[in-house]
Design an enzyme around this catalytic site. Structure first.
Site, mmCIF file in Angstrom:
data_model
loop_
_atom_site.group_PDB
_atom_site.id
_atom_site.type_symbol
_atom_site.label_atom_id
_atom_site.label_comp_id
_atom_site.label_asym_id
_atom_site.label_seq_id
_atom_site.Cartn_x
_atom_site.Cartn_y
_atom_site.Cartn_z
ATOM 1 N N HIS A 20 -10.614 0.543 7.116
ATOM 2 C CA HIS A 20 -9.953 -0.557 6.417
ATOM 3 C C HIS A 20 -10.952 -1.197 5.464
ATOM 4 O O HIS A 20 -12.085 -1.533 5.848
ATOM 5 C CB HIS A 20 -9.430 -1.591 7.408
ATOM 6 C CG HIS A 20 -9.080 -2.892 6.771
ATOM 7 N ND1 HIS A 20 -8.280 -2.978 5.649
ATOM 8 C CD2 HIS A 20 -9.447 -4.171 7.070
ATOM 9 C CE1 HIS A 20 -8.164 -4.244 5.298
ATOM 10 N NE2 HIS A 20 -8.854 -4.989 6.141
ATOM 11 N N CYS A 42 -3.825 -5.338 8.885
ATOM 12 C CA CYS A 42 -4.782 -4.408 8.279
ATOM 13 C C CYS A 42 -4.822 -3.043 8.966
ATOM 14 O O CYS A 42 -5.284 -2.065 8.380
ATOM 15 C CB CYS A 42 -6.181 -5.017 8.280
ATOM 16 S SG CYS A 42 -6.241 -6.653 7.537
ATOM 17 N N ASN A 70 -9.562 -6.455 -0.711
ATOM 18 C CA ASN A 70 -8.922 -6.227 0.582
ATOM 19 C C ASN A 70 -7.414 -6.203 0.369
ATOM 20 O O ASN A 70 -6.799 -7.243 0.096
ATOM 21 C CB ASN A 70 -9.321 -7.346 1.550
ATOM 22 C CG ASN A 70 -8.734 -7.177 2.942
ATOM 23 O OD1 ASN A 70 -7.751 -6.490 3.134
ATOM 24 N ND2 ASN A 70 -9.344 -7.847 3.910
#
Length: 315
Positions: free
Chosen positions: A241, A113, A271
């Site tokens: 993120h 990430c 995500n």
């Protein structure tokens, strides 16, 4: 070299949209459960014939067009990804092949990430060292390939997509447009976010990640601002993120970016791991939500419990 800057940015998402209602037909969940816990409404899903390098190439082509450049202008391709299936040719080489980029250095970077912000720093350092003049830096993920669709705590999170930036050397009279990176990791907690096994599957210890992100990371993100010499209250934008709205909002508040536009693309994209920061930034730029040249904090965190952040001038 004096420094580098982001000349242009672009993004791409697959056409198929998976709603919370769709997920409720697949696993024991509901729209209310998902919105309350992670803030996600929808996510984009790539098909079986849409590999990671194709998503990456679409985003990169948009960034090149926005910069007014062609494939021959690029001499470095960096792709941040943790979901590419094939090892060789790597994703960066495949993107270069799709776009017709002649003879670039081509590398994949897997910091999950935090991959895009690591890749952006790597491009900046490479250009400063004189080893490249203009780079494509891409975050691209197909998280649905590694999702466990029987686990309602993780499958509701993930989406697919890509974002790309053209990074180029600054002229001597220009102020650097990419600030010093602050990066690191907590290896002893790396087990809390995993993509492992055969076939690989995404799993995490959600509460541990939440506590780490909301208690440890605000001070680190503020240090990234300090390295550029900017106070958090002077930021025009914050692009974290896009993990979970319940992490993004308290983390942004604790950083102290009281006047900043906060990216909340997680609500419609889910995500997307290494793709989430360039994807969210590109959308804000496209919407005109951030003025050109304004200071924006990019801050990635997650798998390995790695983190990396820098302040940029908005393209």
């Amino acid at each position: 070299m004096h420094g580098s800057r982001i000349a242009a940015i672009g993004h791409y998402q697959p056409a198929r949209v998976l709603t919370n209602e769709d997920l409720a037909d697949m696993v024991d969940t509901s729209d209310e459960w998902i919105r309350t816990r992670v803030g996600i409404h929808t996510r984009h899903i790539a098909g079986p014939d849409e590999p990671v390098d194709e998503l990456a190439a679409h985003a990169a082509a948009k960034a090149l067009a926005a910069a007014g450049l062609g494939p021959a202008d690029i001499d470095l391709v960096l792709v941040a990804t943790s979901t590419a299936i094939d090892r060789s040719p790597n994703t960066a080489a495949r993107v270069a092949g799709r776009l017709g980029i002649p003879g670039p250095a081509a590398m994949d970077i897997n910091v999950v990430c935090a991959g895009f912000t690591h890749a952006l720093a790597t491009a900046d350092h490479t250009i400063r060292a004189g080893a490249a003049t203009r780079a494509l830096v891409i975050g691209a993920e197909k998280m649905t390939d590694v999702a466990d669709w029987s686990d309602r705590s993780t499958c509701v999170l993930v989406g697919d997509g890509a974002g790309a930036a053209v990074v180029e050397a600054c002229a001597p009279e220009q102020e650097p447009g990419i600030g010093p990176v602050l990066w690191g990791s907590v290896p002893e907690m790396g087990h809390t976010v995993r993509i492992e096994g055969t076939p690989p599957r995404f799993a995490q210890e959600g509460q541990s990640v939440y506590r780490w992100a909301t208690t440890r990371l605000p001070a680190i993100a503020r240090q990234a601002c300090e390295r550029t010499g900017i106070a958090p209250e002077d930021l025009a934008g914050v692009v974290l993120h896009q993990a979970n709205l319940r992490i993004i909002e308290p983390l942004a508040e604790k950083i102290g970016a009281v006047n900043a536009v906060i990216a909340r693309d997680v609500t419609e994209s889910g995500n997307t791991s290494a793709a989430s920061i360039p994807l969210a930034l590109s959308k804000l730029v496209e919407q005109g939500a951030l003025p050109t040249g304004a200071p924006v904090l990019l801050f990635g965190f997650g798998g390995n419990l790695s983190y990396a952040g820098q302040v940029i001038h908005c393209p």
